[in-house]
Design an enzyme around this catalytic site. Structure first.
Site, short mmCIF file in Angstrom:
data_model
loop_
_atom_site.label_atom_id
_atom_site.label_comp_id
_atom_site.label_asym_id
_atom_site.label_seq_id
_atom_site.Cartn_x
_atom_site.Cartn_y
_atom_site.Cartn_z
N ASP A 90 65.49 16.84 67.06
CA ASP A 90 65.11 17.50 68.32
C ASP A 90 65.44 16.71 69.59
O ASP A 90 64.59 16.57 70.48
CB ASP A 90 63.61 17.83 68.29
CG ASP A 90 63.22 18.75 67.13
OD1 ASP A 90 64.10 19.10 66.34
OD2 ASP A 90 62.03 19.10 67.03
N LYS A 101 64.79 24.99 63.34
CA LYS A 101 63.44 25.11 62.76
C LYS A 101 62.50 25.75 63.76
O LYS A 101 62.78 25.77 64.97
CB LYS A 101 62.92 23.74 62.35
CG LYS A 101 62.71 22.83 63.55
CD LYS A 101 62.24 21.48 63.10
CE LYS A 101 62.04 20.56 64.28
NZ LYS A 101 61.03 21.04 65.23
N CYS A 129 57.41 15.87 65.51
CA CYS A 129 58.48 16.33 64.62
C CYS A 129 59.15 15.22 63.84
O CYS A 129 59.57 15.42 62.70
CB CYS A 129 59.47 17.17 65.40
SG CYS A 129 58.72 18.73 65.93
C1 VGL Z 1 57.79 19.17 68.94
C2 VGL Z 1 55.84 19.86 69.90
C3 VGL Z 1 56.19 21.17 69.74
C4 VGL Z 1 58.68 18.05 68.52
C5 VGL Z 1 58.17 20.49 68.76
O1 VGL Z 1 59.92 18.25 68.37
O2 VGL Z 1 58.15 16.92 68.32
N1 VGL Z 1 56.62 18.88 69.49
N2 VGL Z 1 57.37 21.48 69.17
#
Ligand code: VGL
Ligand code: ZN
Length: 193
Positions: A18, A104, A143
């Site tokens: 991410d 995802k 994540c």
């Molecule tokens: C994430 C909060 C909400 C992340 C993703 O990638 O850590 N955190 N969605």
């Protein structure tokens, strides 16, 4: 350069979690200093490419009205909406064409912190004969942590690239606690240098 020495070996894979605009300063759900992971991870990308080590990059990839959004009663501001600029990889992340992208959190009614949840990642790694995954990205205490724990659960060895990750730290110390949890589960922490 950020001081990386060669540690990747055949049978390893690199997993970048991410590294998206919305998780960096200026984004919808910014991780403090989230943008600082890019330089470090670019070094790992270069090294993986040089050695022919497979590279996977996940994207948090939510539909409009996702259950994790505050407007739906979820814990987070709207972020990483599919095909928006916020969901795009940081432009300075030098992902090669050959990198495999994993989406995802694509189900409107279910959140997925882990890059393994609801994806083919474990099977793809296994098909490539991968035994150990090097993990960095955002956010350490969400994540990245969830992905590391799932990788271990799926039978892979894990090394956390600690210089290549940053924590949200909703509560002070969340990042350190996340590292302790990952180590407890069997991850090795790569501190670089
Ligand atoms: C994430 C909060 C909400 C992340 C993703 O990638 O850590 N955190 N969605
Ligand atoms: Zn999300």
């Amino acid at each position: 350069m950020t001081g990386m020495t060669t540690r990747l070996e055949q049978g390893d894979a690199l997993l970048l979690v991410d590294v998206q605009n919305d998780f960096c300063p200026g984004g919808a759900l910014p991780v403090p200093q989230g943008d600082e992971v890019v330089a470090e991870l670019n070094d790992w990308i270069d090294e993986a490419e040089r050695l022919g080590i497979p590279i996977f990059a996940s994207q948090d990839w939510h539909p409009d009205g996702h259950i994790s959004f505050a407007e739906q009663g979820g814990p987070w501001p709207q972020h990483c909406v599919q095909d928006t600029d916020g969901a795009a990889f940081r432009a300075d992340l030098t992902l090669p064409e050959s990198a495999r992208v994993v989406h995802k959190g694509t189900d409107v009614g279910e959140d997925a912190y882990s890059a393994f949840q609801g994806t083919d990642l474990a099977a793809e790694l296994a098909d490539l004969g991968v035994s150990k995954v090097w993990v960095g990205g955002l956010a350490l205490d969400y994540c990245v942590k969830a992905s590391v724990l799932d990788a271990i659960e799926s039978g892979f060895g894990v090394a956390l690239i600690v210089e290549g990750t940053r924590a949200v730290n909703v509560q002070p110390g969340d990042g350190d606690e996340a590292i302790a949890e990952m180590v407890e589960a069997g991850a090795v922490v790569e501190r670089g240098g």
